[in-house]
Design a protein around this motif. Structure first.
Motif, PDB file in Angstrom:
ATOM      1  N   ILE A  98      11.870   7.127  -7.115  1.00 58.91           N
ATOM      2  CA  ILE A  98      11.346   6.494  -5.908  1.00 58.91           C
ATOM      3  C   ILE A  98      12.461   5.776  -5.166  1.00 58.91           C
ATOM      4  CG2 ILE A  98      10.651   4.392  -7.152  1.00 58.91           C
ATOM      5  CD1 ILE A  98       8.140   4.364  -5.252  1.00 58.91           C
ATOM      6  N   ALA A  99      12.416   5.894  -3.840  1.00 58.95           N
ATOM      7  CA  ALA A  99      13.407   5.245  -2.980  1.00 58.95           C
ATOM      8  C   ALA A  99      12.698   4.289  -2.029  1.00 58.95           C
ATOM      9  CB  ALA A  99      14.194   6.285  -2.191  1.00 58.95           C
ATOM     10  N   PHE A 100      13.345   3.155  -1.792  1.00 59.39           N
ATOM     11  CA  PHE A 100      12.854   2.154  -0.842  1.00 59.39           C
ATOM     12  C   PHE A 100      13.885   2.129   0.281  1.00 59.39           C
ATOM     13  CE2 PHE A 100      11.651  -2.097   0.631  1.00 59.39           C
ATOM     14  CZ  PHE A 100      10.274  -2.121   0.422  1.00 59.39           C
ATOM     15  N   VAL A 101      13.569   2.802   1.395  1.00 54.46           N
ATOM     16  CA  VAL A 101      14.547   3.030   2.458  1.00 54.46           C
ATOM     17  C   VAL A 101      14.284   2.065   3.606  1.00 54.46           C
ATOM     18  CG1 VAL A 101      15.574   4.722   4.014  1.00 54.46           C
ATOM     19  CG2 VAL A 101      14.681   5.450   1.791  1.00 54.46           C
ATOM     20  N   ILE A 102      15.219   1.131   3.781  1.00 55.02           N
ATOM     21  CA  ILE A 102      15.071   0.099   4.811  1.00 55.02           C
ATOM     22  C   ILE A 102      15.962   0.439   5.993  1.00 55.02           C
ATOM     23  CG2 ILE A 102      15.243  -2.367   5.325  1.00 55.02           C
ATOM     24  CD1 ILE A 102      15.112  -2.849   2.261  1.00 55.02           C
ATOM     25  N   ARG A 110       9.962  -4.408 -10.210  1.00 55.11           N
ATOM     26  CA  ARG A 110       9.757  -4.633 -11.637  1.00 55.11           C
ATOM     27  C   ARG A 110       9.335  -3.338 -12.344  1.00 55.11           C
ATOM     28  NH1 ARG A 110       8.742  -9.841 -13.274  1.00 55.11           N
ATOM     29  NH2 ARG A 110       7.171  -9.157 -14.777  1.00 55.11           N
ATOM     30  N   TYR A 111       9.899  -3.114 -13.529  1.00 56.41           N
ATOM     31  CA  TYR A 111       9.498  -2.022 -14.413  1.00 56.41           C
ATOM     32  C   TYR A 111       9.553  -0.657 -13.708  1.00 56.41           C
ATOM     33  CZ  TYR A 111       7.708  -6.030 -16.991  1.00 56.41           C
ATOM     34  OH  TYR A 111       7.592  -7.243 -17.625  1.00 56.41           O
ATOM     35  N   ALA A 161       6.541 -10.159  -1.821  1.00 46.19           N
ATOM     36  CA  ALA A 161       5.921  -8.902  -2.258  1.00 46.19           C
ATOM     37  C   ALA A 161       6.537  -8.446  -3.567  1.00 46.19           C
ATOM     38  CB  ALA A 161       6.092  -7.825  -1.184  1.00 46.19           C
ATOM     39  N   LYS A 162       5.677  -7.935  -4.473  1.00 47.14           N
ATOM     40  CA  LYS A 162       6.114  -7.478  -5.785  1.00 47.14           C
ATOM     41  C   LYS A 162       5.824  -5.983  -5.897  1.00 47.14           C
ATOM     42  CE  LYS A 162       5.231 -10.273  -9.123  1.00 47.14           C
ATOM     43  NZ  LYS A 162       4.455 -11.044 -10.143  1.00 47.14           N
ATOM     44  N   PHE A 163       6.891  -5.189  -6.057  1.00 46.15           N
ATOM     45  CA  PHE A 163       6.762  -3.741  -6.142  1.00 46.15           C
ATOM     46  C   PHE A 163       6.953  -3.331  -7.606  1.00 46.15           C
ATOM     47  CE2 PHE A 163       8.375  -4.892  -1.963  1.00 46.15           C
ATOM     48  CZ  PHE A 163       7.423  -4.300  -1.134  1.00 46.15           C
ATOM     49  N   GLU A 164       5.852  -2.937  -8.247  1.00 49.68           N
ATOM     50  CA  GLU A 164       5.867  -2.712  -9.686  1.00 49.68           C
ATOM     51  C   GLU A 164       5.700  -1.241 -10.047  1.00 49.68           C
ATOM     52  OE1 GLU A 164       4.409  -6.152 -12.284  1.00 49.68           O
ATOM     53  OE2 GLU A 164       2.900  -6.075 -10.700  1.00 49.68           O
ATOM     54  N   GLY A 165       6.312  -0.881 -11.183  1.00 49.92           N
ATOM     55  CA  GLY A 165       6.139   0.424 -11.782  1.00 49.92           C
ATOM     56  C   GLY A 165       5.359   0.268 -13.081  1.00 49.92           C
ATOM     57  N   LYS A 213       0.833  -1.208   0.000  1.00 48.99           N
ATOM     58  CA  LYS A 213       0.000   0.000   0.000  1.00 48.99           C
ATOM     59  C   LYS A 213       0.863   1.251   0.000  1.00 48.99           C
ATOM     60  CE  LYS A 213      -4.056  -1.954   2.372  1.00 48.99           C
ATOM     61  NZ  LYS A 213      -4.837  -1.923   3.648  1.00 48.99           N
ATOM     62  N   ALA A 214       1.908   1.248   0.825  1.00 46.45           N
ATOM     63  CA  ALA A 214       2.821   2.394   0.865  1.00 46.45           C
ATOM     64  C   ALA A 214       3.498   2.580  -0.489  1.00 46.45           C
ATOM     65  CB  ALA A 214       3.863   2.189   1.965  1.00 46.45           C
ATOM     66  N   TRP A 215       3.919   1.473  -1.108  1.00 48.13           N
ATOM     67  CA  TRP A 215       4.555   1.555  -2.429  1.00 48.13           C
ATOM     68  C   TRP A 215       3.590   2.119  -3.471  1.00 48.13           C
ATOM     69  CZ3 TRP A 215       9.170   1.026  -4.865  1.00 48.13           C
ATOM     70  CH2 TRP A 215       9.134   0.904  -6.264  1.00 48.13           C
ATOM     71  N   LYS A 216       2.348   1.662  -3.461  1.00 49.58           N
ATOM     72  CA  LYS A 216       1.381   2.095  -4.476  1.00 49.58           C
ATOM     73  C   LYS A 216       1.187   3.607  -4.437  1.00 49.58           C
ATOM     74  CE  LYS A 216      -3.241   1.036  -6.279  1.00 49.58           C
ATOM     75  NZ  LYS A 216      -3.642   2.445  -6.464  1.00 49.58           N
ATOM     76  N   GLU A 217       1.032   4.159  -3.249  1.00 54.89           N
ATOM     77  CA  GLU A 217       0.834   5.603  -3.151  1.00 54.89           C
ATOM     78  C   GLU A 217       2.114   6.361  -3.479  1.00 54.89           C
ATOM     79  OE1 GLU A 217      -1.224   7.251   0.105  1.00 54.89           O
ATOM     80  OE2 GLU A 217      -2.831   5.741   0.090  1.00 54.89           O
TER      81      GLU A 217
END
Length: 398
Positions: A88-92, A114-115, A78-82, A52-56
């Motif tokens: 966009i950054a994915f900060v862990i 992906r993409y 989990a699949k995080f798609e464009g 949900k966070a990725w989608k927004e």
């Protein structure tokens, strides 16, 4: 006069709106997974909250950051798609744990991007594949019906990406896979799994170009880095490898496909207690292809089983339908490689009888071996054409 004043206000309004839109597009907005229901208790599945966070974030027109704060998070596949509307950054920052139940980890990937264009994955956090629970299932070398275990993190058709300041431990299968990607950097990353863990390659890539791996430490149970068919323009600098199976090209040619790789540079790397160092491997099978324009230089070997090896008779699990490899290897330079070999044969060139290795250059090689009887290192060459320059230990067989 009134008309001129009205027109002026309209222009000012348009200019103000333009400035506001430009500023909004340049802003960075955080999307904290906790605001989407993530719970850092190490037990709750947080994959839906992360998605949900990725989608927004992906819909945000400016710079977006999916923010994973400190804490321990259980995350299923989990699949995080464009594509996304902006960088966009994915900060862990936290500690991510993969599932251990067989029904949940029998999947191709754990975390999959992906993409996506202009992606950053970073933060100093940990990806724990919890592979110990799954390694017993990874018996594909003797079981043709073996299950597919998940890669920890996979990038498919991603461009302009930077992965840095992460730690990946105990993957169930390969730690990081790069497929169909362009211009991906992996830096300042630590990858580790026990030396006896099966198929836990560090970084594996295929059908990709413009890949840079720098300032990275890889300790694993398989190849530290593996480059497969369709790979080009790779730069591997300042990488520490060991334990593991070294930095490999291949294996290639098993299934009869075309297997081309070119423009690979490996520089300022060190290998410690690995089974192999710098290795090229092709199956003795009908597969065709070309491997060319490779440079290995300024490399240190410490107790490496096969420091320099080309094996075109590769067959890890017989029986194999052996025939001379049809993959042509050419234009390979080995320069300034030193240290000590874990076996008497420090250099092995086992090239194809039908397509001998061509234009191999050995320059300033110094690999010692201290046997019980004081014997030194040796080299073996089959079907090789090239030249030797400078100091050669073992004595060159080219």
């Amino acid at each position: 006069m009134g008309l001129k004043l009205t027109f002026g206000w309209v222009c000012l309004l348009i200019l103000s709106l333009s400035v506001c839109i430009t500023e909004a597009q340049g802003q960075t907005k955080d999307f904290n997974v906790k605001n989407y229901g993530a719970i850092a208790d190490g037990k709750t599945d947080n994959s839906k909250a992360f998605l949900k966070a990725w989608k927004e974030a992906c819909e945000w027109t400016g710079r977006a950051r999916v923010w994973i704060p400190m804490g321990t998070y259980r995350v299923n596949s989990a699949k995080f798609e464009g594509p996304c509307k902006g960088p966009i950054a994915f900060v862990i920052k936290g500690y991510l744990k993969a599932p251990t139940e067989p029904s949940l980890f029998i999947t191709e990937n754990w975390i999959n991007f992906r993409y996506v264009n202009n992606l950053t994955v970073s933060g100093g956090g940990v990806l724990d594949g919890q592979g110990k629970e799954a390694w017993a299932y990874n018996d594909c070398n003797k079981n043709p019906n073996c299950p597919s275990l998940p890669t920890t993190m996979r990038f498919d058709f991603v461009t302009n990406a930077w992965v840095h300041h992460l730690r990946s431990i105990n993957s169930k299968n390969t730690h990081i896979v790069v497929f169909g990607c362009v211009d991906v950097r992996i830096t300042t990353t630590r990858i580790s799994a026990p030396a006896d863990s099966p198929n836990t390659d560090g970084i594996k890539m295929a059908n990709s170009r413009g890949i840079k791996i720098q300032q990275t430490t890889i300790r694993t149970g398989d190849d530290c880095i593996a480059m497969l068919a369709g790979t080009s323009q790779v730069r591997i600098f300042n990488v520490t490898c060991g334990p593991g199976h070294g930095i490999s090209i291949g294996s290639l040619g098993k299934d009869g496909d075309k297997n081309d790789l070119f423009d690979i540079k490996v520089r300022n790397c060190s290998f410690h207690n690995t089974s192999d160092g710098i290795r090229i491997k092709t199956w003795a099978s009908p597969g065709i292809g070309k491997v060319s324009s490779l440079i290995y230089e300024d490399i240190f070997m410490n107790q490496v089983g096969n420091p320099i090896i080309i094996d075109q008779e590769y067959c890890p699990y017989p029986p194999c339908k052996t025939q001379p490899s049809r993959v042509q290897i050419s234009n390979v330079t080995y320069r300034n490689i030193w240290g000590n070999s874990g076996s008497k044969v420090a250099v092995t060139f086992r090239c194809s009888q039908s397509r001998p290795c061509r234009d191999l250059v050995m320059e300033n090689i110094n690999l010692h071996y201290h046997g019980r009887d004081g014997e030194g290192s040796t080299a073996i060459c089959n079907n090789v054409k090239g030249e030797s320059l400078g100091h050669q230990n073992p004595a060159s067989c080219i």
